[in-house]
Design a protein around this motif. Structure first.
Motif, PDB file in Angstrom:
ATOM      1  N   ALA A  46     -17.765 -12.030   3.441  1.00 25.53           N
ATOM      2  CA  ALA A  46     -18.285 -10.717   3.054  1.00 25.53           C
ATOM      3  C   ALA A  46     -17.568  -9.610   3.825  1.00 25.53           C
ATOM      4  CB  ALA A  46     -19.793 -10.653   3.299  1.00 25.53           C
ATOM      5  N   ALA A  47     -17.289  -9.848   5.105  1.00 27.94           N
ATOM      6  CA  ALA A  47     -16.601  -8.844   5.920  1.00 27.94           C
ATOM      7  C   ALA A  47     -15.183  -8.609   5.418  1.00 27.94           C
ATOM      8  CB  ALA A  47     -16.579  -9.270   7.384  1.00 27.94           C
ATOM      9  N   ALA A  48     -14.476  -9.685   5.059  1.00 28.80           N
ATOM     10  CA  ALA A  48     -13.102  -9.537   4.559  1.00 28.80           C
ATOM     11  C   ALA A  48     -13.099  -8.687   3.286  1.00 28.80           C
ATOM     12  CB  ALA A  48     -12.480 -10.898   4.302  1.00 28.80           C
ATOM     13  N   LYS A  49     -14.035  -8.961   2.384  1.00 27.59           N
ATOM     14  CA  LYS A  49     -14.117  -8.180   1.147  1.00 27.59           C
ATOM     15  C   LYS A  49     -14.431  -6.719   1.453  1.00 27.59           C
ATOM     16  CE  LYS A  49     -15.502 -12.170  -1.537  1.00 27.59           C
ATOM     17  NZ  LYS A  49     -16.629 -12.980  -1.965  1.00 27.59           N
ATOM     18  N   ARG A  50     -15.390  -6.490   2.343  1.00 33.02           N
ATOM     19  CA  ARG A  50     -15.774  -5.121   2.715  1.00 33.02           C
ATOM     20  C   ARG A  50     -14.598  -4.381   3.340  1.00 33.02           C
ATOM     21  NH1 ARG A  50     -17.163  -3.713   7.631  1.00 33.02           N
ATOM     22  NH2 ARG A  50     -17.870  -5.789   8.243  1.00 33.02           N
ATOM     23  N   LEU A  51     -13.883  -5.041   4.241  1.00 30.11           N
ATOM     24  CA  LEU A  51     -12.766  -4.401   4.921  1.00 30.11           C
ATOM     25  C   LEU A  51     -11.597  -4.121   3.971  1.00 30.11           C
ATOM     26  CD1 LEU A  51     -12.884  -6.404   8.253  1.00 30.11           C
ATOM     27  CD2 LEU A  51     -13.412  -3.971   7.969  1.00 30.11           C
ATOM     28  N   MET A  52     -11.322  -5.056   3.054  1.00 32.15           N
ATOM     29  CA  MET A  52     -10.229  -4.834   2.103  1.00 32.15           C
ATOM     30  C   MET A  52     -10.556  -3.679   1.159  1.00 32.15           C
ATOM     31  SD  MET A  52      -8.550  -8.512   1.146  1.00 32.15           S
ATOM     32  CE  MET A  52     -10.061  -9.381   0.749  1.00 32.15           C
ATOM     33  N   ARG A  53     -11.846  -3.424   0.958  1.00 32.76           N
ATOM     34  CA  ARG A  53     -12.249  -2.315   0.086  1.00 32.76           C
ATOM     35  C   ARG A  53     -12.372  -0.998   0.848  1.00 32.76           C
ATOM     36  NH1 ARG A  53     -16.230  -6.395  -2.387  1.00 32.76           N
ATOM     37  NH2 ARG A  53     -15.121  -7.039  -4.253  1.00 32.76           N
ATOM     38  N   GLY A  54     -12.711  -1.062   2.145  1.00 36.43           N
ATOM     39  CA  GLY A  54     -13.065   0.162   2.852  1.00 36.43           C
ATOM     40  C   GLY A  54     -12.195   0.592   4.016  1.00 36.43           C
ATOM     41  N   SER A  55     -11.412  -0.300   4.586  1.00 34.23           N
ATOM     42  CA  SER A  55     -10.605   0.055   5.755  1.00 34.23           C
ATOM     43  C   SER A  55      -9.273   0.663   5.315  1.00 34.23           C
ATOM     44  CB  SER A  55     -10.349  -1.193   6.609  1.00 34.23           C
ATOM     45  OG  SER A  55      -9.303  -0.962   7.521  1.00 34.23           O
ATOM     46  N   ASP A  56      -9.054   1.921   5.670  1.00 37.26           N
ATOM     47  CA  ASP A  56      -7.795   2.583   5.314  1.00 37.26           C
ATOM     48  C   ASP A  56      -6.599   1.870   5.944  1.00 37.26           C
ATOM     49  OD1 ASP A  56      -9.073   4.478   3.740  1.00 37.26           O
ATOM     50  OD2 ASP A  56      -9.244   5.936   5.371  1.00 37.26           O
ATOM     51  N   THR A  57      -6.771   1.392   7.165  1.00 41.09           N
ATOM     52  CA  THR A  57      -5.686   0.670   7.842  1.00 41.09           C
ATOM     53  C   THR A  57      -5.333  -0.601   7.084  1.00 41.09           C
ATOM     54  OG1 THR A  57      -6.414   1.536   9.980  1.00 41.09           O
ATOM     55  CG2 THR A  57      -4.978  -0.405  10.016  1.00 41.09           C
ATOM     56  N   LEU A  58      -6.347  -1.378   6.713  1.00 43.74           N
ATOM     57  CA  LEU A  58      -6.109  -2.630   5.994  1.00 43.74           C
ATOM     58  C   LEU A  58      -5.535  -2.349   4.606  1.00 43.74           C
ATOM     59  CD1 LEU A  58      -6.236  -5.641   6.303  1.00 43.74           C
ATOM     60  CD2 LEU A  58      -8.616  -5.582   5.575  1.00 43.74           C
ATOM     61  N   LYS A  59      -6.033  -1.318   3.949  1.00 46.07           N
ATOM     62  CA  LYS A  59      -5.487  -0.945   2.629  1.00 46.07           C
ATOM     63  C   LYS A  59      -4.000  -0.627   2.739  1.00 46.07           C
ATOM     64  CE  LYS A  59      -9.504   1.020   0.250  1.00 46.07           C
ATOM     65  NZ  LYS A  59     -10.034   2.265  -0.351  1.00 46.07           N
ATOM     66  N   SER A  60      -3.640   0.133   3.752  1.00 44.71           N
ATOM     67  CA  SER A  60      -2.246   0.503   3.952  1.00 44.71           C
ATOM     68  C   SER A  60      -1.383  -0.738   4.199  1.00 44.71           C
ATOM     69  CB  SER A  60      -2.153   1.482   5.129  1.00 44.71           C
ATOM     70  OG  SER A  60      -0.823   1.777   5.415  1.00 44.71           O
ATOM     71  N   GLN A  61      -1.876  -1.643   5.030  1.00 45.24           N
ATOM     72  CA  GLN A  61      -1.126  -2.873   5.323  1.00 45.24           C
ATOM     73  C   GLN A  61      -0.962  -3.730   4.069  1.00 45.24           C
ATOM     74  OE1 GLN A  61      -3.728  -4.230   8.505  1.00 45.24           O
ATOM     75  NE2 GLN A  61      -2.128  -3.821  10.023  1.00 45.24           N
ATOM     76  N   LEU A  62      -2.011  -3.829   3.261  1.00 48.45           N
ATOM     77  CA  LEU A  62      -1.931  -4.634   2.042  1.00 48.45           C
ATOM     78  C   LEU A  62      -1.004  -3.983   1.016  1.00 48.45           C
ATOM     79  CD1 LEU A  62      -5.615  -5.875   1.688  1.00 48.45           C
ATOM     80  CD2 LEU A  62      -3.598  -7.271   2.180  1.00 48.45           C
ATOM     81  N   ARG A  63      -1.017  -2.657   0.928  1.00 47.77           N
ATOM     82  CA  ARG A  63      -0.087  -1.971   0.017  1.00 47.77           C
ATOM     83  C   ARG A  63       1.367  -2.249   0.416  1.00 47.77           C
ATOM     84  NH1 ARG A  63      -4.010   2.607  -0.160  1.00 47.77           N
ATOM     85  NH2 ARG A  63      -4.714   2.720  -2.319  1.00 47.77           N
ATOM     86  N   ARG A  64       1.652  -2.179   1.733  1.00 51.14           N
ATOM     87  CA  ARG A  64       3.019  -2.458   2.204  1.00 51.14           C
ATOM     88  C   ARG A  64       3.418  -3.900   1.901  1.00 51.14           C
ATOM     89  NH1 ARG A  64       1.637   0.730   6.630  1.00 51.14           N
ATOM     90  NH2 ARG A  64       1.210  -1.056   7.967  1.00 51.14           N
TER      91      ARG A  64
ATOM     92  N   VAL B  40      -1.833  -3.262  -5.698  1.00 46.85           N
ATOM     93  CA  VAL B  40      -2.967  -4.007  -5.155  1.00 46.85           C
ATOM     94  C   VAL B  40      -4.237  -3.147  -5.132  1.00 46.85           C
ATOM     95  CG1 VAL B  40      -2.638  -3.556  -2.678  1.00 46.85           C
ATOM     96  CG2 VAL B  40      -3.603  -5.751  -3.433  1.00 46.85           C
ATOM     97  N   TYR B  41      -4.066  -1.828  -5.193  1.00 47.06           N
ATOM     98  CA  TYR B  41      -5.201  -0.898  -5.299  1.00 47.06           C
ATOM     99  C   TYR B  41      -4.957   0.018  -6.491  1.00 47.06           C
ATOM    100  CZ  TYR B  41      -6.822  -2.435  -0.750  1.00 47.06           C
ATOM    101  OH  TYR B  41      -7.280  -3.211   0.285  1.00 47.06           O
ATOM    102  N   SER B  42      -6.013   0.328  -7.234  1.00 50.20           N
ATOM    103  CA  SER B  42      -5.893   1.275  -8.348  1.00 50.20           C
ATOM    104  C   SER B  42      -5.689   2.676  -7.781  1.00 50.20           C
ATOM    105  CB  SER B  42      -7.152   1.236  -9.212  1.00 50.20           C
ATOM    106  OG  SER B  42      -8.243   1.813  -8.492  1.00 50.20           O
ATOM    107  N   SER B  43      -5.410   3.626  -8.663  1.00 45.32           N
ATOM    108  CA  SER B  43      -5.230   5.012  -8.208  1.00 45.32           C
ATOM    109  C   SER B  43      -6.504   5.543  -7.565  1.00 45.32           C
ATOM    110  CB  SER B  43      -4.807   5.907  -9.374  1.00 45.32           C
ATOM    111  OG  SER B  43      -5.772   5.855 -10.403  1.00 45.32           O
ATOM    112  N   GLY B  44      -7.653   4.954  -7.905  1.00 44.03           N
ATOM    113  CA  GLY B  44      -8.928   5.333  -7.292  1.00 44.03           C
ATOM    114  C   GLY B  44      -9.227   4.576  -6.014  1.00 44.03           C
ATOM    115  N   GLY B  45      -8.291   3.738  -5.587  1.00 45.37           N
ATOM    116  CA  GLY B  45      -8.470   3.005  -4.333  1.00 45.37           C
ATOM    117  C   GLY B  45      -9.258   1.713  -4.458  1.00 45.37           C
TER     118      GLY B  45
END
Length: 192
Positions: free
Chosen positions: A32-50, A56-61
């Motif tokens: 549950a934490a991994a899902k929450r973090l992949m949806r909400g952590s800007d740092t993790l989102k940035s790392q996954l985009r790179r 990996v994220y829609s235009s709405g994030g």
């Protein structure tokens, strides 16, 4: 004191964690934490985009699970690269949570046990046929697919050998009694 609860798919570790929660013991859920973090952590989102690409994220994030799954399934290297980004974030989140109990299906495979020092590891086990039937019922898949999922994880015997405690969740053994014994062995509940 930090305690990890692990066990293969279909072993019933989440059920055991719910029984602990009924006793007032909060358990951190890594999935549950991994899902929450992949949806909400800007740092993790940035790392996954790179790592995976902007798709990996829609235009709405919003996390595009299909894109992430395709990337992970493309190679073992891709899977490990995603794990190397997500698992440290989950470990940091667990430490910041102040919780002492953690549930992780892939505690050893993910290297989580090397990121966080646990005083005790509890393994929840069940016979293979029971695990298969639980997975089939829960996920509405074929028994062959359930077996494939089980076989993709570390063998249950190896997980048991790396754990200090084993709770048998076979539908016969008394879970409450086993949890009582576990808590007794770990010390009074007030120290947990």
């Amino acid at each position: 004191m930090k305690i990890a609860i692990t066990g293969g798919i279909g072993s019933g570790k989440s059920y055991v964690c719910r029984l602990l929660e009924k006793r007032g013991i909060g358990v951190y859920d890594c999935d549950a934490a991994a899902k929450r973090l992949m949806r909400g952590s800007d740092t993790l989102k940035s790392q996954l985009r790179r790592l995976v690409g902007d798709a990996v994220y829609s235009s709405g994030g919003v996390l595009q699970k299909r894109v992430l799954a395709e990337f992970i399934l493309a190679s073992e290297r891709n899977k490990q690269a995603v794990n190397d980004v997500v698992h440290p974030a989950v470990a940091d989140d667990f430490i910041a949570s102040g919780m002492t109990w953690l549930e992780s299906a892939i505690l050893f495979e993910s290297g989580f046990d090397r990121r966080v020092v646990f005083d005790h590891v509890v393994c929840v086990t069940a016979p293979r046929d029971i695990r298969v039937s639980r997975i089939v019922a829960r996920d509405n898949i074929t028994p062959d697919k359930a077996v494939e999922w089980i076989d993709a994880q570390m063998p249950q015997d190896e997980v048991v050998s790396r754990s200090g405690f084993n709770i048998v969740n076979d539908g016969v053994a008394d879970l409450d009694m086993q949890i009582d014994r576990l808590l007794e062995a770990l010390g009074s509940r007030s120290t947990l």
